[in-house]
Design a protein around this motif. Structure first.
Motif, PDB file in Angstrom:
ATOM      1  N   LEU A  81       0.792  -1.563  -0.105  1.00 48.80           N
ATOM      2  CA  LEU A  81      -0.154   0.099   0.241  1.00 48.80           C
ATOM      3  C   LEU A  81       1.185   1.024   0.131  1.00 48.80           C
ATOM      4  O   LEU A  81       1.314   1.845   0.687  1.00 48.80           O
ATOM      5  CB  LEU A  81      -0.915  -0.182   1.344  1.00 48.80           C
ATOM      6  CG  LEU A  81      -2.176  -0.781   0.921  1.00 48.80           C
ATOM      7  CD1 LEU A  81      -2.641  -0.989   2.408  1.00 48.80           C
ATOM      8  CD2 LEU A  81      -2.757  -0.458   0.167  1.00 48.80           C
ATOM      9  N   ASP A  82       1.318   1.382  -1.486  1.00 49.17           N
ATOM     10  CA  ASP A  82       2.283   2.785  -1.373  1.00 49.17           C
ATOM     11  C   ASP A  82       1.419   3.695  -1.281  1.00 49.17           C
ATOM     12  O   ASP A  82      -0.130   3.749  -1.396  1.00 49.17           O
ATOM     13  CB  ASP A  82       2.854   2.939  -2.715  1.00 49.17           C
ATOM     14  CG  ASP A  82       2.163   2.747  -4.014  1.00 49.17           C
ATOM     15  OD1 ASP A  82       0.649   2.262  -4.092  1.00 49.17           O
ATOM     16  OD2 ASP A  82       2.455   2.516  -4.631  1.00 49.17           O
ATOM     17  N   ASN A  83       2.032   5.199  -1.687  1.00 48.90           N
ATOM     18  CA  ASN A  83       0.493   6.314  -1.266  1.00 48.90           C
ATOM     19  C   ASN A  83      -0.251   6.678  -2.813  1.00 48.90           C
ATOM     20  O   ASN A  83      -1.206   6.997  -2.301  1.00 48.90           O
ATOM     21  CB  ASN A  83       1.829   7.975  -1.428  1.00 48.90           C
ATOM     22  CG  ASN A  83       2.413   8.005  -0.606  1.00 48.90           C
ATOM     23  OD1 ASN A  83       1.931   7.279   0.857  1.00 48.90           O
ATOM     24  ND2 ASN A  83       3.636   8.147  -0.195  1.00 48.90           N
ATOM     25  N   PHE A  84       0.229   5.921  -3.717  1.00 47.58           N
ATOM     26  CA  PHE A  84      -1.146   6.130  -4.641  1.00 47.58           C
ATOM     27  C   PHE A  84      -2.058   4.802  -4.427  1.00 47.58           C
ATOM     28  O   PHE A  84      -3.372   5.638  -4.737  1.00 47.58           O
ATOM     29  CB  PHE A  84       0.189   5.801  -5.762  1.00 47.58           C
ATOM     30  CG  PHE A  84      -0.916   5.469  -7.237  1.00 47.58           C
ATOM     31  CD1 PHE A  84      -1.341   6.209  -7.849  1.00 47.58           C
ATOM     32  CD2 PHE A  84      -1.392   4.326  -7.404  1.00 47.58           C
ATOM     33  CE1 PHE A  84      -2.232   6.871  -9.121  1.00 47.58           C
ATOM     34  CE2 PHE A  84      -2.486   4.705  -8.417  1.00 47.58           C
ATOM     35  CZ  PHE A  84      -2.745   5.047  -9.523  1.00 47.58           C
ATOM     36  N   SER A  85      -1.877   3.734  -4.098  1.00 43.81           N
ATOM     37  CA  SER A  85      -2.962   3.150  -4.032  1.00 43.81           C
ATOM     38  C   SER A  85      -4.004   3.728  -2.297  1.00 43.81           C
ATOM     39  O   SER A  85      -4.867   3.738  -2.628  1.00 43.81           O
ATOM     40  CB  SER A  85      -2.540   1.803  -3.037  1.00 43.81           C
ATOM     41  OG  SER A  85      -1.484   1.809  -4.190  1.00 43.81           O
ATOM     42  N   LYS A  86      -3.142   4.429  -1.765  1.00 48.83           N
ATOM     43  CA  LYS A  86      -3.972   3.961  -0.468  1.00 48.83           C
ATOM     44  C   LYS A  86      -4.971   6.183  -0.807  1.00 48.83           C
ATOM     45  O   LYS A  86      -5.813   6.115  -0.279  1.00 48.83           O
ATOM     46  CB  LYS A  86      -2.805   5.748   1.054  1.00 48.83           C
ATOM     47  CG  LYS A  86      -2.268   4.012   1.807  1.00 48.83           C
ATOM     48  CD  LYS A  86      -1.457   4.609   2.751  1.00 48.83           C
ATOM     49  CE  LYS A  86      -0.791   3.623   3.032  1.00 48.83           C
ATOM     50  NZ  LYS A  86       0.725   3.809   4.320  1.00 48.83           N
TER      51      LYS A  86
ATOM     52  N   ASN B  42     -14.717  -0.557 -10.070  1.00 48.68           N
ATOM     53  CA  ASN B  42     -14.203  -1.306 -11.206  1.00 48.68           C
ATOM     54  C   ASN B  42     -13.428  -0.220 -11.055  1.00 48.68           C
ATOM     55  O   ASN B  42     -12.013  -0.743 -11.379  1.00 48.68           O
ATOM     56  CB  ASN B  42     -15.108  -1.650 -11.666  1.00 48.68           C
ATOM     57  CG  ASN B  42     -15.485  -3.077 -11.196  1.00 48.68           C
ATOM     58  OD1 ASN B  42     -15.175  -3.458 -10.055  1.00 48.68           O
ATOM     59  ND2 ASN B  42     -17.072  -3.167 -11.554  1.00 48.68           N
ATOM     60  N   LEU B  43     -13.106   1.458 -11.297  1.00 49.74           N
ATOM     61  CA  LEU B  43     -12.282   1.995 -11.922  1.00 49.74           C
ATOM     62  C   LEU B  43     -11.655   1.958 -10.948  1.00 49.74           C
ATOM     63  O   LEU B  43      -9.981   1.460 -11.633  1.00 49.74           O
ATOM     64  CB  LEU B  43     -12.520   3.199 -11.939  1.00 49.74           C
ATOM     65  CG  LEU B  43     -11.788   4.729 -12.645  1.00 49.74           C
ATOM     66  CD1 LEU B  43     -11.509   4.266 -13.693  1.00 49.74           C
ATOM     67  CD2 LEU B  43     -12.672   6.344 -12.196  1.00 49.74           C
ATOM     68  N   PHE B  44     -11.210   2.640  -9.812  1.00 52.02           N
ATOM     69  CA  PHE B  44     -10.293   2.729  -9.216  1.00 52.02           C
ATOM     70  C   PHE B  44      -9.180   1.392  -8.226  1.00 52.02           C
ATOM     71  O   PHE B  44      -8.123   1.115  -8.681  1.00 52.02           O
ATOM     72  CB  PHE B  44     -11.398   3.058  -7.355  1.00 52.02           C
ATOM     73  CG  PHE B  44     -11.190   4.967  -7.587  1.00 52.02           C
ATOM     74  CD1 PHE B  44     -10.404   5.130  -7.423  1.00 52.02           C
ATOM     75  CD2 PHE B  44     -12.773   4.797  -7.624  1.00 52.02           C
ATOM     76  CE1 PHE B  44     -10.248   7.076  -7.965  1.00 52.02           C
ATOM     77  CE2 PHE B  44     -12.520   6.377  -8.080  1.00 52.02           C
ATOM     78  CZ  PHE B  44     -11.462   7.589  -7.778  1.00 52.02           C
ATOM     79  N   VAL B  45     -10.134   0.085  -8.455  1.00 49.52           N
ATOM     80  CA  VAL B  45      -9.154  -1.304  -8.061  1.00 49.52           C
ATOM     81  C   VAL B  45      -8.547  -1.332  -9.623  1.00 49.52           C
ATOM     82  O   VAL B  45      -7.763  -2.075  -9.713  1.00 49.52           O
ATOM     83  CB  VAL B  45     -10.362  -2.423  -7.977  1.00 49.52           C
ATOM     84  CG1 VAL B  45     -10.053  -3.701  -8.065  1.00 49.52           C
ATOM     85  CG2 VAL B  45     -10.845  -1.961  -6.456  1.00 49.52           C
ATOM     86  N   GLY B  46      -9.455  -1.179 -10.837  1.00 50.48           N
ATOM     87  CA  GLY B  46      -8.373  -1.307 -12.284  1.00 50.48           C
ATOM     88  C   GLY B  46      -7.004  -0.410 -11.722  1.00 50.48           C
ATOM     89  O   GLY B  46      -6.106  -0.696 -12.179  1.00 50.48           O
ATOM     90  N   LEU B  47      -6.919   1.398 -11.453  1.00 47.28           N
ATOM     91  CA  LEU B  47      -6.312   1.348 -11.417  1.00 47.28           C
ATOM     92  C   LEU B  47      -5.023   1.443  -9.990  1.00 47.28           C
ATOM     93  O   LEU B  47      -3.426   1.136 -10.531  1.00 47.28           O
ATOM     94  CB  LEU B  47      -6.677   3.414 -11.349  1.00 47.28           C
ATOM     95  CG  LEU B  47      -7.562   4.080 -11.785  1.00 47.28           C
ATOM     96  CD1 LEU B  47      -7.737   5.392 -11.123  1.00 47.28           C
ATOM     97  CD2 LEU B  47      -6.637   4.342 -12.755  1.00 47.28           C
ATOM     98  N   VAL B  48      -5.277   1.040  -9.189  1.00 48.90           N
ATOM     99  CA  VAL B  48      -4.870   0.357  -8.175  1.00 48.90           C
ATOM    100  C   VAL B  48      -4.184  -1.309  -9.007  1.00 48.90           C
ATOM    101  O   VAL B  48      -2.286  -1.085  -8.717  1.00 48.90           O
ATOM    102  CB  VAL B  48      -5.499   0.039  -6.969  1.00 48.90           C
ATOM    103  CG1 VAL B  48      -4.347  -0.377  -5.747  1.00 48.90           C
ATOM    104  CG2 VAL B  48      -5.796   1.797  -6.251  1.00 48.90           C
ATOM    105  N   ILE B  49      -4.762  -2.131  -9.412  1.00 47.71           N
ATOM    106  CA  ILE B  49      -3.895  -2.671 -10.066  1.00 47.71           C
ATOM    107  C   ILE B  49      -3.085  -2.674 -11.204  1.00 47.71           C
ATOM    108  O   ILE B  49      -1.955  -3.141 -11.141  1.00 47.71           O
ATOM    109  CB  ILE B  49      -4.747  -4.001 -10.453  1.00 47.71           C
ATOM    110  CG1 ILE B  49      -5.645  -4.741  -9.134  1.00 47.71           C
ATOM    111  CG2 ILE B  49      -4.716  -5.343 -11.486  1.00 47.71           C
ATOM    112  CD1 ILE B  49      -6.497  -5.981  -9.795  1.00 47.71           C
ATOM    113  N   GLY B  50      -3.611  -2.300 -11.805  1.00 51.69           N
ATOM    114  CA  GLY B  50      -2.684  -1.536 -13.259  1.00 51.69           C
ATOM    115  C   GLY B  50      -1.219  -0.928 -12.423  1.00 51.69           C
ATOM    116  O   GLY B  50      -0.160  -0.862 -13.117  1.00 51.69           O
TER     117      GLY B  50
END
Length: 109
Positions: free
Chosen positions: A10-15, A80-88
């Motif tokens: 969980l880096d800053n982007f993911s958080k 789904n949008l945000f989970v896709g961003l975090v997984i990407g």
């Protein structure tokens, strides 16, 4: 990847992305709760399909979280949008580097 390298999941982007997603979802759920409390109608296509299915099966449908109209579709789309961003963003941590990237990084050293 080196065996002694520690992965920070969980880096800053993911958080940040997860906090924004939770905030937007809370707004959607609050709006749905407000509409339900004031008996507002927001008939979307899901309601029409569920009503047709209820007539055929002669049983009531009970969604897990009841949101009026297409708010449920919106909530799933936001999630789904945000989970896709975090997984990407975390792709290489989850699945490792591609062989081509490993070869390029070893050539540079």
């Amino acid at each position: 990847m080196k065996s002694n390298t520690k992965i920070q999941w969980l880096d800053n982007f993911s958080k940040t992305m997860l906090c924004i997603m939770i905030g937007i979802l809370m707004c959607i759920f609050a709006a749905g709760k407000y509409m339900d409390a004031h008996k507002m109608e927001a008939g979307g296509t899901d309601d029409k399909v569920n009503n047709l299915a209820t007539q055929v099966t002669k049983g009531d449908h009970h969604p897990f979280i009841d949101l009026p109209g297409d708010a449920q579709v919106g909530a799933f789309s936001v999630a789904n949008l945000f989970v896709g961003l975090v997984i990407g963003h975390e792709w290489e941590k989850l699945f490792g580097k591609s062989k081509r990237k490993e070869e390029e990084s070893s050539e540079v050293k």
